[in-house]
Design a protein around this motif. Sequence first.
Motif, short mmCIF file in Angstrom:
data_model
loop_
_atom_site.label_atom_id
_atom_site.label_comp_id
_atom_site.label_asym_id
_atom_site.label_seq_id
_atom_site.Cartn_x
_atom_site.Cartn_y
_atom_site.Cartn_z
N UNK B 296 0.84 -1.19 0.00
CA UNK B 296 0.00 0.00 0.00
C UNK B 296 0.89 1.25 0.00
N UNK B 297 0.72 2.09 -1.01
CA UNK B 297 1.48 3.34 -1.07
C UNK B 297 0.69 4.47 -0.42
N UNK B 298 -0.60 4.42 -0.63
CA UNK B 298 -1.44 5.54 -0.20
C UNK B 298 -2.88 5.04 -0.08
N UNK B 299 -3.63 5.58 0.83
CA UNK B 299 -5.06 5.25 0.82
C UNK B 299 -5.87 6.50 1.17
N UNK B 300 -7.01 6.58 0.55
CA UNK B 300 -7.88 7.75 0.76
C UNK B 300 -9.25 7.25 1.16
N UNK B 301 -9.80 7.84 2.19
CA UNK B 301 -11.13 7.46 2.65
C UNK B 301 -12.17 8.34 1.99
N UNK B 302 -13.14 7.74 1.30
CA UNK B 302 -14.13 8.51 0.56
C UNK B 302 -15.52 8.39 1.15
N UNK B 309 -3.76 3.14 -3.49
CA UNK B 309 -2.77 3.13 -4.55
C UNK B 309 -1.74 2.08 -4.14
N UNK B 310 -1.58 1.07 -4.97
CA UNK B 310 -0.73 -0.06 -4.61
C UNK B 310 0.46 -0.17 -5.54
N UNK B 311 1.57 -0.62 -4.96
CA UNK B 311 2.78 -0.91 -5.75
C UNK B 311 2.79 -2.42 -5.98
N UNK B 312 2.79 -2.85 -7.25
CA UNK B 312 2.84 -4.28 -7.55
C UNK B 312 3.89 -4.54 -8.62
N UNK B 313 4.11 -5.82 -8.86
CA UNK B 313 5.08 -6.18 -9.91
C UNK B 313 4.57 -5.80 -11.29
N UNK B 314 3.25 -5.64 -11.41
CA UNK B 314 2.66 -5.25 -12.70
C UNK B 314 2.80 -3.74 -12.94
N UNK B 315 2.99 -3.03 -11.87
CA UNK B 315 3.02 -1.58 -11.95
C UNK B 315 2.14 -1.03 -10.84
N UNK B 331 -1.02 2.42 4.78
CA UNK B 331 0.16 2.64 3.94
C UNK B 331 1.38 1.94 4.51
N UNK B 332 2.14 1.30 3.62
CA UNK B 332 3.34 0.57 4.05
C UNK B 332 3.08 -0.90 4.28
N UNK B 333 1.82 -1.25 4.47
CA UNK B 333 1.48 -2.65 4.73
C UNK B 333 1.55 -3.47 3.44
N UNK B 334 1.90 -4.76 3.59
CA UNK B 334 1.91 -5.65 2.43
C UNK B 334 0.62 -6.45 2.38
#
Lengths: 265, 354
Positions: B296-302, B309-315, B331-334
């Motif tokens: 997890x790079x970022x999360x927004x509560x709506x 927004x996640x960082x993955x091997x796909x992009x 954020x920071x969690x896997x």
Amino acid sequence: MISNGRYSLLFNALFTLFMVGPLVVVIGVSFTPTGYLEFPPSGLSLRWFAAILDNPDFIDAAWVSLKLGIASATVSTIVAVPAALAIGREKFSGREALQALFLSPLTVPTVVLGIAFLRLLSVLELNGTFVGLVLCHAIIITPFVLRLVLSSVVGMDRSIEKAAISLGASNWTVFRRITMPLIMPGIVGGWVLAFITSFDELTVTVFIVNPSTTTLPVRLFSHITQTTDPLIASVSTVVILFTVALMLLINRFYGLDRLLMGETK
Amino acid sequence: MSFLEIKALTKRFSETTAVEDFSLTVERGEFVSLLGPSGCGKTTTLQMIAGFEQPTSGSIILHGRNLAKIPARKRGLGIVFQTYALFPHMTVEQNVAFGLEMRGIPEPDRRQKVAAALDLVKLSHLAKRLPKAMSGGQRQRVALARALVIEPELLLLDEPLSNLDAKLREEMQLELRRIQQEAGVTTLLVTHDQSEAMALSDRIAVMQSGRLMQLGTPFDTYETPKSTFISNFLGKTNCLNARLVSTTGTASTLVINGIEVSGPSVNLLPGDVMASLRPERIDIVESSDGHTEAKVLERIFLGDQWLFRLETKLGELLVVRRNRGRREAEPGENVFIVWQPEHLQILPASRESA
């Protein structure tokens, strides 16, 4: 609210004093019992107001000015409204040139205009006639009407007209029922400004009047060149009062802000 | 023959082509949206139908009537403008009555029709008001009543909700749909707002650079966009550069960022493609078993949902998750992500990066 700083307040006070001061002096002088211009007046007398009635040429001149103002303001409005509609919204070649032409009387020195009009009127054989005066005044004051009408034309949402067309209105109906009412503040404002400008005009008019069509400013001017009695002050006071009354009337029925700003809402 | 037939409509201005070869048919009572970014030609198309612009070529046939030679004022269309374009010097009643007056409808009938139209938009109590003393939503309704009272064969709506604030816009969407259905009027809406188009229309015509790119129901257009442009324009999506390795009648194999991924069967030749994956189709799971790893790079509560927004091997991937009132990854969690292969949309690689 933003309040003015001390210096700007002082500036505004001085500015207002400078604007109003001469009027106060003129009005003060007009009440003098003496036969010469004095301020402050040594007494209070209506002698010089009564004197206006003994000088019918002033009253005649005032009538000429009034009729001339109404006629020329009306003529220039009739010319300026279609011109403003064309210049304000259509794209055609020569648009800028047309606008410059209509506004040119503002940039040509009035003395030059006076001489030019003198020649023009003799060619047209209208020298010294009332029609000639109306023609020349209309040309001088058209820029004022054009600018005010133009600003309300440009400020108007054109989809309002499209809406009327889509509802089945013909071009003439759109103009009469929609466009004209919406640019009315500009038209009325332009007309009044034009009237005042015409009523006040001296430099050009001096060249083209004859004794039977003398306007009030020209009459006052020639009076001053001959004598300096307080009659000019009392006539001026009457003109000032007339203008103030006109403004109050407009404000009552129309709103001065709307008139001078050309606001449409 | 359809109710409205637009055939090969083209509009060229001196240097640009605003609309090119645009064809569309609309059935009676249907609600169709022309959707596209500003400058895509949707407004010009509307203006041509309304009669305010002359087409360079092509034809518009409404109910068997070719509109080419008919001036705007005789087309009898109801139009609602973006600015509402109410007559500011007339009351609500007079605004609505204007079209009837132009048609020479006698006073008693007129009054009755105006009352019915104001009733339809629920504004009967404000009949004597001037437009300037009304709110945006109310003006909108007046504009609608004014357009509908003349019983137009076609109602044209030009970005009608764009001047309203978000909450009011949602209310007006429902209201607009109700009014349109009650009046039963064939409607063409021009908008750049995809949610508006999806909420209101029976069908959406997506336009780009003066051309019709895709036509279909909101659901089909959203689910099977024909290009990355449409996929991006209708809702959010994750667009990934991919290479199509093989495709069979039932499934396909792609390589994204060196990782092999399976997708649905597709009618494309192997080679460079774009893979689009909707954020709401990706699920975040805790067990690793064969799923893709993500950080997890970022999360927004709506409110009703979370946006990650996640960082993955796909992009980088956007993921939307409904708020179920539980704790979500920080954020920071896997975490691990999973999606159904058929939810991967495989689109031709486009030159424009939309």
